[in-house]
Design an enzyme around this catalytic site. Structure first.
Site, PDB file in Angstrom:
ATOM      1  N   CYS A   2       0.860  -1.176   0.000  1.00  0.00           N
ATOM      2  CA  CYS A   2       0.000   0.000   0.000  1.00  0.00           C
ATOM      3  C   CYS A   2       0.895   1.224   0.000  1.00  0.00           C
ATOM      4  O   CYS A   2       2.083   1.149   0.262  1.00  0.00           O
ATOM      5  CB  CYS A   2      -0.879   0.011   1.240  1.00  0.00           C
ATOM      6  SG  CYS A   2      -1.909  -1.443   1.385  1.00  0.00           S
ATOM      7  N   ARG A  27       1.585   1.673  -5.960  1.00  0.00           N
ATOM      8  CA  ARG A  27       1.723   0.662  -4.892  1.00  0.00           C
ATOM      9  C   ARG A  27       0.382   0.028  -4.550  1.00  0.00           C
ATOM     10  O   ARG A  27       0.318  -0.967  -3.832  1.00  0.00           O
ATOM     11  CB  ARG A  27       2.317   1.293  -3.634  1.00  0.00           C
ATOM     12  CG  ARG A  27       3.744   1.783  -3.750  1.00  0.00           C
ATOM     13  CD  ARG A  27       4.206   2.449  -2.475  1.00  0.00           C
ATOM     14  NE  ARG A  27       4.219   1.503  -1.382  1.00  0.00           N
ATOM     15  CZ  ARG A  27       5.270   0.729  -1.072  1.00  0.00           C
ATOM     16  NH1 ARG A  27       6.368   0.793  -1.804  1.00  0.00           N
ATOM     17  NH2 ARG A  27       5.231  -0.104  -0.064  1.00  0.00           N
ATOM     18  N   TRP A  74      -3.756  -1.526  -1.399  1.00  0.00           N
ATOM     19  CA  TRP A  74      -3.674  -2.779  -2.142  1.00  0.00           C
ATOM     20  C   TRP A  74      -4.226  -3.835  -1.183  1.00  0.00           C
ATOM     21  O   TRP A  74      -3.551  -4.248  -0.237  1.00  0.00           O
ATOM     22  CB  TRP A  74      -2.226  -3.098  -2.532  1.00  0.00           C
ATOM     23  CG  TRP A  74      -2.132  -4.352  -3.328  1.00  0.00           C
ATOM     24  CD1 TRP A  74      -1.824  -5.603  -2.871  1.00  0.00           C
ATOM     25  CD2 TRP A  74      -2.392  -4.512  -4.722  1.00  0.00           C
ATOM     26  NE1 TRP A  74      -1.859  -6.515  -3.885  1.00  0.00           N
ATOM     27  CE2 TRP A  74      -2.208  -5.887  -5.036  1.00  0.00           C
ATOM     28  CE3 TRP A  74      -2.751  -3.653  -5.731  1.00  0.00           C
ATOM     29  CZ2 TRP A  74      -2.368  -6.389  -6.319  1.00  0.00           C
ATOM     30  CZ3 TRP A  74      -2.905  -4.151  -7.017  1.00  0.00           C
ATOM     31  CH2 TRP A  74      -2.710  -5.494  -7.303  1.00  0.00           C
ATOM     32  N   ASN A  98       0.479  -0.523   6.163  1.00  0.00           N
ATOM     33  CA  ASN A  98       0.901  -1.372   5.045  1.00  0.00           C
ATOM     34  C   ASN A  98       1.494  -2.623   5.673  1.00  0.00           C
ATOM     35  O   ASN A  98       2.355  -2.521   6.548  1.00  0.00           O
ATOM     36  CB  ASN A  98       1.945  -0.652   4.190  1.00  0.00           C
ATOM     37  CG  ASN A  98       2.427  -1.525   3.043  1.00  0.00           C
ATOM     38  OD1 ASN A  98       1.692  -2.393   2.579  1.00  0.00           O
ATOM     39  ND2 ASN A  98       3.657  -1.320   2.614  1.00  0.00           N
ATOM     40  N   GLY A  99       1.007  -3.793   5.276  1.00  0.00           N
ATOM     41  CA  GLY A  99       1.534  -5.040   5.838  1.00  0.00           C
ATOM     42  C   GLY A  99       0.390  -5.988   6.150  1.00  0.00           C
ATOM     43  O   GLY A  99      -0.740  -5.798   5.727  1.00  0.00           O
ATOM     44  N   GLU A 482       7.820 -20.510 -20.223  1.00  0.00           N
ATOM     45  CA  GLU A 482       7.705 -19.165 -19.638  1.00  0.00           C
ATOM     46  C   GLU A 482       8.852 -18.274 -20.102  1.00  0.00           C
ATOM     47  O   GLU A 482       8.661 -17.103 -20.434  1.00  0.00           O
ATOM     48  CB  GLU A 482       7.650 -19.281 -18.119  1.00  0.00           C
ATOM     49  CG  GLU A 482       7.680 -17.971 -17.361  1.00  0.00           C
ATOM     50  CD  GLU A 482       6.522 -17.033 -17.692  1.00  0.00           C
ATOM     51  OE1 GLU A 482       5.556 -17.472 -18.352  1.00  0.00           O
ATOM     52  OE2 GLU A 482       6.613 -15.848 -17.320  1.00  0.00           O
ATOM     53  N   LYS A 486       8.327 -14.687 -22.018  1.00  0.00           N
ATOM     54  CA  LYS A 486       8.918 -13.431 -21.525  1.00  0.00           C
ATOM     55  C   LYS A 486       9.701 -12.739 -22.644  1.00  0.00           C
ATOM     56  O   LYS A 486       9.562 -11.552 -22.882  1.00  0.00           O
ATOM     57  CB  LYS A 486       9.868 -13.710 -20.351  1.00  0.00           C
ATOM     58  CG  LYS A 486       9.208 -14.001 -19.028  1.00  0.00           C
ATOM     59  CD  LYS A 486       8.628 -12.796 -18.332  1.00  0.00           C
ATOM     60  CE  LYS A 486       7.166 -12.569 -18.580  1.00  0.00           C
ATOM     61  NZ  LYS A 486       6.199 -13.602 -18.397  1.00  0.00           N
ATOM     62  N   GLU A 489       7.446 -11.444 -25.651  1.00  0.00           N
ATOM     63  CA  GLU A 489       6.445 -10.394 -25.403  1.00  0.00           C
ATOM     64  C   GLU A 489       7.070  -9.047 -25.067  1.00  0.00           C
ATOM     65  O   GLU A 489       6.420  -8.017 -25.253  1.00  0.00           O
ATOM     66  CB  GLU A 489       5.469 -10.813 -24.315  1.00  0.00           C
ATOM     67  CG  GLU A 489       6.015 -10.866 -22.913  1.00  0.00           C
ATOM     68  CD  GLU A 489       4.921 -11.116 -21.882  1.00  0.00           C
ATOM     69  OE1 GLU A 489       3.788 -10.650 -22.060  1.00  0.00           O
ATOM     70  OE2 GLU A 489       5.213 -11.822 -20.899  1.00  0.00           O
ATOM     71  N   HIS A 505      11.732 -34.547 -32.826  1.00  0.00           N
ATOM     72  CA  HIS A 505      10.478 -34.684 -33.591  1.00  0.00           C
ATOM     73  C   HIS A 505      10.194 -33.463 -34.441  1.00  0.00           C
ATOM     74  O   HIS A 505       9.050 -33.193 -34.793  1.00  0.00           O
ATOM     75  CB  HIS A 505       9.316 -34.963 -32.623  1.00  0.00           C
ATOM     76  CG  HIS A 505       9.495 -36.204 -31.824  1.00  0.00           C
ATOM     77  ND1 HIS A 505       9.505 -37.471 -32.392  1.00  0.00           N
ATOM     78  CD2 HIS A 505       9.738 -36.377 -30.503  1.00  0.00           C
ATOM     79  CE1 HIS A 505       9.699 -38.371 -31.451  1.00  0.00           C
ATOM     80  NE2 HIS A 505       9.853 -37.750 -30.281  1.00  0.00           N
ATOM     81  N   LYS A 606      -2.114  -5.224 -19.651  1.00  0.00           N
ATOM     82  CA  LYS A 606      -1.782  -5.935 -18.413  1.00  0.00           C
ATOM     83  C   LYS A 606      -2.860  -6.947 -18.060  1.00  0.00           C
ATOM     84  O   LYS A 606      -2.589  -8.008 -17.556  1.00  0.00           O
ATOM     85  CB  LYS A 606      -1.599  -4.953 -17.259  1.00  0.00           C
ATOM     86  CG  LYS A 606      -1.173  -5.608 -15.949  1.00  0.00           C
ATOM     87  CD  LYS A 606       0.130  -6.392 -16.097  1.00  0.00           C
ATOM     88  CE  LYS A 606       0.450  -7.198 -14.877  1.00  0.00           C
ATOM     89  NZ  LYS A 606       1.564  -8.168 -15.114  1.00  0.00           N
TER      90      LYS A 606
HETATM   91  C1  AGP Z   1       2.482 -12.722 -19.097  1.00  0.00           C
HETATM   92  O1  AGP Z   1       3.723 -12.057 -18.998  1.00  0.00           O
HETATM   93  C2  AGP Z   1       1.469 -11.939 -19.871  1.00  0.00           C
HETATM   94  N1  AGP Z   1       1.312 -10.628 -19.357  1.00  0.00           N
HETATM   95  C3  AGP Z   1       0.157 -12.694 -20.063  1.00  0.00           C
HETATM   96  O2  AGP Z   1       0.439 -13.923 -20.672  1.00  0.00           O
HETATM   97  C4  AGP Z   1      -0.639 -12.987 -18.752  1.00  0.00           C
HETATM   98  O3  AGP Z   1       0.025 -13.946 -17.997  1.00  0.00           O
HETATM   99  C5  AGP Z   1      -2.023 -13.525 -19.157  1.00  0.00           C
HETATM  100  O4  AGP Z   1      -2.698 -12.519 -19.897  1.00  0.00           O
HETATM  101  C6  AGP Z   1      -2.868 -13.933 -17.952  1.00  0.00           C
HETATM  102  O5  AGP Z   1      -3.088 -12.816 -17.131  1.00  0.00           O
HETATM  103  P1  AGP Z   1      -3.669 -13.069 -15.643  1.00  0.00           P
HETATM  104  O6  AGP Z   1      -2.631 -13.834 -14.894  1.00  0.00           O
HETATM  105  O7  AGP Z   1      -3.901 -11.701 -15.084  1.00  0.00           O
HETATM  106  O8  AGP Z   1      -4.946 -13.861 -15.784  1.00  0.00           O
END
Ligand code: AGP
Length: 611
Positions: A2, A27, A74, A98-99, A482, A486, A489, A505, A606
């Site tokens: 927070c 935050r 938060w 905060n905590g 993963e 990363k 993207e 394969h 996001k």
């Molecule tokens: C991951 O780096 C991406 N931002 C994206 O794949 C994300 O994980 C996906 O959209 C799912 O989002 P969420 O965890 O908020 O459901």
């Protein structure tokens, strides 16, 4: 996390507090509020949602007074609402926190037995009542705050004011950040320097146990024993924008570096080491219910789906129950065979991803019990699931998920232990071993982050490659997927993650000297080490370049790679958590060196709340 701010001086506190909260909104942003003292008159204004909602409320009538505290929230306990927004007030004592107070339920019960009535669902409100109780016993305000925190188990950055002593702010911290700001005729306290830079650059970073009495004429700082101390004043030369990132160039970098704290906050209050068990607030399932379950569904997208693949390993290994990990966008349309003796776990950082939310609804409609592993309390999934486990990672601002991923792995590991104990597939001693390994993760993460400079050099060497391949086997396969996500993207470089066994394969046809292959190869039993070493040799034999992630001291694997990154040796189910961090750093530095918009990559959002 927070955002907290406090002011004592000559100016009207209201505008100063709101200005500070604006700098702290990253935050936490699910509610905000201020409390201002005008002599003995205390005014509190709170609003759910973004800070602009609070601004709208006080634009009508700004609270008067030159002493005040503010908070942007938060949520960890209690959904986002006006009632749960800070500051929390009781009989003239107002606090922002905060905590996490681990023993808040017990403290609340004791206070209720004394006749206290609570107006929120939060843990933080307890502070106002404890302080007021101490004042009623004749203690001065500062001693009342000290008496209150002495009863707390958990973490806090606490700032309090009282209409009984209206010319001062009292603040104290334990395991949460707090900084004092010094200026002529006015003084400040805040969660971090971002809130202060407009007024002062002379700050003192408080340490655990410190308690400060902040007045406009000066600040008295005491240590845990109450002894008056002095701490070095630091002159901050950041711009306000830099300060929001706590000195990091990007939010993503800040979030990679705060994973140790995020994991610690996700573990906090949940490890019952002596019982060899896991505590989840509000766990609703009986042993019989869990024993009757014949399947666990994991529903997610993107990075959260990758953590679900790791969760499958954890839950099937420890609880011996079949786990189906489903892409949420596919699950909801394939007429899945779901029954009432099944648990559907929706994993989501945001709690708003429409595909995942719809998949969870579909599973619920077909009879499953639903649970969400989520980072945002009050989000759609937390409101609709039968049960929520929060990852407590704090706001994740960077579009690329990093601390969300590692804290999801922690949440899934805790769930696997909990299910294993309830199903009798995990003994107390075995659970204690896993819990001990989990407890050590924050320290191991700090060690891995020290490889950053070396990883950055590797990123510089390969930053111009147009294609990457990421390989892993067993528990490292999700890590490879993963790592590829990363990189692609945030740097816009094409990257694919593959199970090492799949190379023969098809993908091996891609190998040439231009395409770096990242191979995750710690010597864990679950990753078929000899076979992944074979993959490295296959790639090298065809002129390919291999960046290998290996356990410290594995000279053989290091000798096979074109480059290598060493990570500490950990246990099988911890290894994915640790091995992912060098790949986060590699992707971050390739993107940064290529000059892409790391925090807000093109075409992405996001939280994907559309189909
Ligand atoms: C991951 O780096 C991406 N931002 C994206 O794949 C994300 O994980 C996906 O959209 C799912 O989002 P969420 O965890 O908020 O459901």
């Amino acid at each position: 996390m927070c955002g907290i701010v406090g002011y004592v001086g000559e100016l009207q506190a209201g505008p100063v507090l709101v200005g500070g909260l604006k700098r702290l909104e990253y935050r936490g942003y699910d509610s905000a509020g201020v409390a201002v003292l005008n002599g003995n008159e205390l005014t509190v204004v709170r609003a759910t949602g973004k800070l602009k909602n609070l601004e709208g409320k006080i634009s009508v009538e700004m609270p008067k007074g030159t002493v005040g505290i503010g908070h942007t929230r938060w949520a960890t306990h209690g959904r986002p609402s006006d009632e749960n927004a800070h500051p929390h007030t009781f009989e003239g004592v107002s606090v922002v926190h905060n905590g996490i107070i681990e023993n808040h339920l017990a403290l609340k019960a004791a206070l209720k037995a004394k006749g206290h009535a609570f107006s929120s669902e939060t843990d933080s409100e307890v502070f106002a009542h404890l302080i007021r109780e101490a004042q009623k016993q004749g203690k001065a305000f500062v001693e009342s705050v000290r008496a209150a925190v002495a009863q707390i188990k958990g973490t806090y950055a606490l700032v309090a004011i009282s209409d009984a002593e209206p010319t001062q702010i009292v603040c104290t911290r334990e395991a949460q950040p707090m900084v004092l700001g010094y200026s002529q005729g006015q003084n400040f306290v805040a969660s971090d320097v971002a809130a202060l830079l407009e007024h002062t650059r002379d700050v003192v970073f408080m340490e655990d146990g410190d308690l400060a009495v902040v007045k406009k004429t000066g600040i008295e700082l005491m240590d845990r024993s109450g002894k008056v101390i002095t701490r070095k004043v630091t002159r901050i030369d950041w711009t306000p924008g830099m300060a929001e990132k706590n000195g990091h160039k990007h939010f993503m970098h800040k979030e990679i570096c705060e994973q140790s704290r995020a994991v610690a906050d996700t573990l906090r209050g949940r490890i019952l080491r002596s019982e060899g068990d896991v505590h989840f607030d509000g766990w609703p399932f009986s042993e019989a219910q869990i024993k009757s379950m014949d399947r666990v569904w994991i529903l997610a997208c993107g990075t959260s789906w990758h953590s679900g693949l790791s969760g499958k390993w954890m839950i099937e290994t420890l609880a011996r129950i079949p786990v189906e990990v489903e892409l949420a966008s596919e699950f909801r349309y394939r007429d899945p065979i779901v029954s009432k003796n099944q648990l559907a776990v929706a994993i989501s950082q945001s709690g708003e991803t429409l595909d995942t939310l719809a998949a969870m609804r579909e599973a619920k409609k077909r009879g499953a019990t639903t649970m969400t592993l989520c980072n945002v309390i009050g989000s759609a999934m937390t409101r609709e699931a039968d049960f929520t486990v929060l990852t407590n990672a704090g706001p994740e601002i960077g579009v690329a998920s990093t601390k969300a991923f590692t804290t999801q792995l922690v949440g899934l590991y805790l769930l696997a232990i909990k299910l294993g104990r309830l199903r009798g597939t995990l003994s107390v001693a075995q659970a204690q071993e896993h819990l001990t390994a989990l407890s050590g993760v924050p320290t191991v993460i700090e060690a891995v982050l020290k490889t950053e400079a070396h990883v950055k050099e590797i990123a510089r060497k390969y930053m111009h490659a147009q294609d990457f391949l990421f390989l892993g086997r067993g528990t490292m396969h999700p890590v490879a997927l993963e790592g590829a996500l990363k990189l692609k993207e945030i740097s816009y470089v094409h990257a694919e993650g593959y199970a090492g066994g799949e190379m023969k394969h098809g993908p091996i046809a891609l190998i040439d000297e231009k395409m770096p292959v990242v191979v995750v190869a710690p010597q864990e039993p679950h990753i078929h080490y000899e076979k992944i070493i074979g993959n490295i040799e296959e790639v090298r034999a065809r002129g390919g370049q291999v960046i290998v992630v290996v356990e410290e001291g594995d000279e053989h694997a290091k000798s096979l790679g074109t480059d290598f990154i060493e990570i500490p040796k950990t246990s099988a189910l911890i290894a994915p958590l640790i091995a992912t961090i060098p790949l986060q750093l590699l992707s971050y530095h390739v993107a940064d060196l290529r000059g892409t918009d790391v925090d807000q990559p093109r075409n992405l959002a996001k939280s994907v709340t559309v189909e």
